[in-house]
Structures are given as C-alpha cells and as structure tokens.
Enzyme design. Structure first.
Site, PDB file in Angstrom:
ATOM      1  N   TYR A  21       0.833  -1.196   0.000  1.00 60.24           N
ATOM      2  CA  TYR A  21       0.000   0.000   0.000  1.00 60.24           C
ATOM      3  C   TYR A  21       0.872   1.253   0.000  1.00 60.24           C
ATOM      4  O   TYR A  21       0.667   2.173  -0.800  1.00 60.24           O
ATOM      5  CB  TYR A  21      -0.936  -0.015   1.214  1.00 60.24           C
ATOM      6  CG  TYR A  21      -1.725   1.251   1.402  1.00 60.24           C
ATOM      7  CD1 TYR A  21      -2.760   1.583   0.528  1.00 60.24           C
ATOM      8  CD2 TYR A  21      -1.444   2.117   2.454  1.00 60.24           C
ATOM      9  CE1 TYR A  21      -3.482   2.755   0.695  1.00 60.24           C
ATOM     10  CE2 TYR A  21      -2.168   3.284   2.633  1.00 60.24           C
ATOM     11  CZ  TYR A  21      -3.180   3.601   1.744  1.00 60.24           C
ATOM     12  OH  TYR A  21      -3.895   4.764   1.917  1.00 60.24           O
ATOM     13  N   GLU A  43     -11.809   5.828   4.601  1.00 58.27           N
ATOM     14  CA  GLU A  43     -11.193   6.561   5.717  1.00 58.27           C
ATOM     15  C   GLU A  43     -12.218   6.762   6.830  1.00 58.27           C
ATOM     16  O   GLU A  43     -11.884   6.696   8.009  1.00 58.27           O
ATOM     17  CB  GLU A  43     -10.622   7.910   5.261  1.00 58.27           C
ATOM     18  CG  GLU A  43      -9.372   7.815   4.419  1.00 58.27           C
ATOM     19  CD  GLU A  43      -8.117   7.386   5.162  1.00 58.27           C
ATOM     20  OE1 GLU A  43      -8.118   7.306   6.409  1.00 58.27           O
ATOM     21  OE2 GLU A  43      -7.115   7.128   4.477  1.00 58.27           O
ATOM     22  N   TRP A  51      -5.588   1.692  10.175  1.00 58.69           N
ATOM     23  CA  TRP A  51      -5.799   1.621   8.729  1.00 58.69           C
ATOM     24  C   TRP A  51      -5.574   0.209   8.198  1.00 58.69           C
ATOM     25  O   TRP A  51      -6.242  -0.227   7.265  1.00 58.69           O
ATOM     26  CB  TRP A  51      -4.926   2.639   8.016  1.00 58.69           C
ATOM     27  CG  TRP A  51      -5.102   2.618   6.529  1.00 58.69           C
ATOM     28  CD1 TRP A  51      -4.174   2.269   5.601  1.00 58.69           C
ATOM     29  CD2 TRP A  51      -6.284   2.964   5.790  1.00 58.69           C
ATOM     30  NE1 TRP A  51      -4.714   2.364   4.334  1.00 58.69           N
ATOM     31  CE2 TRP A  51      -6.008   2.797   4.433  1.00 58.69           C
ATOM     32  CE3 TRP A  51      -7.556   3.388   6.157  1.00 58.69           C
ATOM     33  CZ2 TRP A  51      -6.940   3.035   3.426  1.00 58.69           C
ATOM     34  CZ3 TRP A  51      -8.493   3.622   5.156  1.00 58.69           C
ATOM     35  CH2 TRP A  51      -8.186   3.448   3.819  1.00 58.69           C
TER      36      TRP A  51
END
Length: 187
Positions: A21, A43, A51
C-alpha cells in the site's frame, strides 16, 4: 554487492500488505472521482481503528458496496443495511454504513448538478499536490479543517479534520512521505 534496503516511512512497518500500500498507492495523486470518493468512505470506516484493519477488509468492502459505484450505493435501502450489518468481511458499524450511503447520494447529486467530485477535491489546492516537510506528520491542518467543514456542510459524515487529512495523504493531495523515504521524490 548487495543493494541497500529501501527506506520507507516508518508507519508502514514490515507487514506485506502495508508495504505494498505504501509503495504503490499512498501519496500517489489520484484524479479519479470514484476512487477519491471510495477512499474518503474507507477513511470514514477507519475512524477509531487502525488503517491496516481497513486494508485487510478492502476487497470485502468493495464487494459489499458494489465496487463503490456511487449510483449503486445511493440506491441501498434498509435490506442492504441489514445485509451489510451481517457481513463479517467489513466493519459493521451502522452509522458508518449509513454515512457511506448518504455520501453516495451526495456524490450523485453533485454529479447531477455538473460538479465533478475530483475537480471539487482538487479545487482546494489548485489541482496540485501539496508537500509536507518530510519531518513531521500533523494529525490535521487548517486545510483539512476547511475541507472537513465544506464536506460536512454538504452532508457528508465521518469527515472530521483528522479523517480528511489522512484521506488527503492517501490520495496524494498532500505528499507526506518522510524525507528519507524512497517514494517522496517519486510521487
């Protein structure tokens, strides 16, 4: 002669999913409306969590939310909410699910009125990425506060200044790769 290992932002650690990522997505300027919206919604799901939790569930999210196609999500009703609440592949928070459906409706209304979501998102920076100092990463900035206010005024939920700033970093509106990270100069 062995190659020196690449230096990355410290936050990504060594989890292969996080590294991929970081190396391939985070901080790369995105100008595609649907992807910008998807990332803003993800988000929002991340609020209060790490995350990496969202990353590990991202494919399940995409399946559950019909590829994050706003027109499809905007038509979700109570049966869809119940389906999503029963889906162990996603973060099952009713308020966040409802916020995503509302966000899809807002996206579609913007589109219908001729307002491109990507143009809207990038209007705050004149279409160009901002660059952090490479030393510190704030939790939010005056700009993320401004964007947050504007998104909330439009009816979006889970778009506080900290979530918005994390989204700005993710989609490359701001480049916050650390000064010694190999990606800083590439994005």
């Amino acid at each position: 002669m062995t190659k020196a290992p690449l230096r990355r932002c410290r936050w990504c650690g060594d989890d292969p999913l996080y590294v991929a990522y970081h190396d391939e997505e985070w901080g790369v300027p995105c100008y595609e409306s649907r992807v910008l919206w998807e990332m803003l919604m993800l988000e929002g799901f991340q609020a209060g969590l790490a995350w990496i939790t969202v990353l590990r569930k991202r494919e399940s999210f995409r399946k559950a939310f019909k590829g994050f196609e706003p027109a499809k999500v905007a038509r979700f009703g109570e049966k869809d909410i119940e389906r999503l609440m029963a889906d162990p592949g996603i973060i099952r928070a009713r308020a966040k699910i409802e916020a995503t459906i509302t966000g899809a409706k807002i996206y579609c209304a913007m589109e219908k009125s001729g307002e491109d979501f990507a143009a809207y998102c990038w209007s705050f920076t004149g279409g160009k990425p901002l660059k952090g100092d490479g030393k510190s990463v704030p939790a939010f900035t005056p700009l993320s506060e401004q964007i947050s206010k504007d998104l909330k005024k439009r009816g979006f939920k889970f778009v506080g200044p900290t979530i918005v700033y994390a989204w700005m970093q993710a989609v490359g509106i701001v480049n916050d790769h650390s000064a010694d990270c190999f990606r800083r100069r590439q994005v």
